[in-house]
Write an enzyme that holds these catalytic residues in place. Sequence first.
Site, PDB file in Angstrom:
ATOM      1  N   CYS A 152       0.805  -1.223   0.000  1.00  0.00           N
ATOM      2  CA  CYS A 152       0.000   0.000   0.000  1.00  0.00           C
ATOM      3  C   CYS A 152       0.837   1.272   0.000  1.00  0.00           C
ATOM      4  CB  CYS A 152      -0.934   0.008   1.217  1.00  0.00           C
ATOM      5  SG  CYS A 152      -1.977  -1.470   1.328  1.00  0.00           S
ATOM      6  N   HIS A 301      -3.540   6.926   1.675  1.00  0.00           N
ATOM      7  CA  HIS A 301      -4.011   5.561   1.464  1.00  0.00           C
ATOM      8  C   HIS A 301      -5.343   5.351   2.168  1.00  0.00           C
ATOM      9  CE1 HIS A 301      -4.303   1.312   1.179  1.00  0.00           C
ATOM     10  NE2 HIS A 301      -3.889   1.061   2.408  1.00  0.00           N
ATOM     11  N   ASN A 331     -10.247  -0.798   0.577  1.00  0.00           N
ATOM     12  CA  ASN A 331      -8.794  -0.697   0.513  1.00  0.00           C
ATOM     13  C   ASN A 331      -8.315  -1.314  -0.799  1.00  0.00           C
ATOM     14  OD1 ASN A 331      -6.017  -1.018   0.757  1.00  0.00           O
ATOM     15  ND2 ASN A 331      -6.088  -1.710   2.880  1.00  0.00           N
TER      16      ASN A 331
END
Length: 375
Positions: A152, A301, A331
């Site tokens: 990520c 993020h 996500n």
Amino acid sequence: MQVAHRQTAGSCLHSRSAAQGRRAAPVASQRSSSARRGLCKAAEQLVGVGSSVPETFLTNDDLAKLVDTNDEWIVTRTGIRKRHVLGKGETLAQHAVISSKRALEMAGVDAKDVDLVLFATSSPDDVFGSACQVQADIGATKAVAFDLTAACSGFVLAMVTASQYIRAGTFKTVLVVGGDALSRFVDWRDRGTCILFGDGCGAVVMRANPDPAAPGAILGMDMGSDGAGHKHLHCMFSGGGLKPHSEGGAAGPSAHASYANIHMAGQDVFKFAVRTVPAVIDGALAKANLPKESVDWLVMHQANQRILDAAATRLGLPAERVVSNLANYGNTSAASIPLALDEAVRGGLIQPGDKLAMAGFGAGLTWAGAIVRWG
């Protein structure tokens, strides 16, 4: 937590000023000046962004049919309401291509003028990487292409990498893609992980500023890694490593390789993120020599709404200055920042000259923050 590696960097312009302050003989100084000009041809601009997600999506109510959960439980703990996932016959590279074409169109850049394609992903269609497939499919015939894996944090790290190639004068135009299809590695019977992840892609175009004296788009950055935290979040190869020596047919030497599902210690990862994100943004601001009040937007993020809220509070930013599309996508790992950026730019929220605080964090463990000027 012991930090295994940490690096900070500012702009090439700062490095140039520091070098000019050193004492040296006249001839050596001239050589040093020439070398500096060679090392820093021009700074980068962010000139285009695009994104793409699969049409298929799963709502919280859909997941309630698979595991013991409900919409209120998921929204309260994560802020997520639905997530898009690849459909039958769909690939991550397809969405990377769409994202790239949209970013190039916004930038007004022909694919044939792209020098480098960087694909930040932990879940390529091919274990050898998908960047070359994207390079071919968009027609970037002159470009070198390779994947970059940092989970990520990958997109921010890829942007930083691209900026260094541009500042060194190696490349003029770089396409940075961030994308993941983690639905492939989710245990859809595990309530702790299946509610979190979605698939998608985003891309930005970075190019050398025609004004060699202009500052770069990346005003300051801060990065770090801690391999000791790997135990908290991973997706391991599930083979035993003795395939050539195994016996039997399909279950032996000819067996297909495979990976385990994602393992995540939720509370440990959450504590890591809440602790790391404010610190990495503070570090990037310090390197940029900017106060937190200079930040116009938080574009980080998209992992958990509580983490977004905590970072905004630390920066003193009101909720309306936090770019959040977590509710609609979940996500998406390396895709989450460019996906959020694309929606904010195309929606008219982010304007040229705005300063953005970006932060990515995830498996590795890795983290990366950058203060970025859009346009």
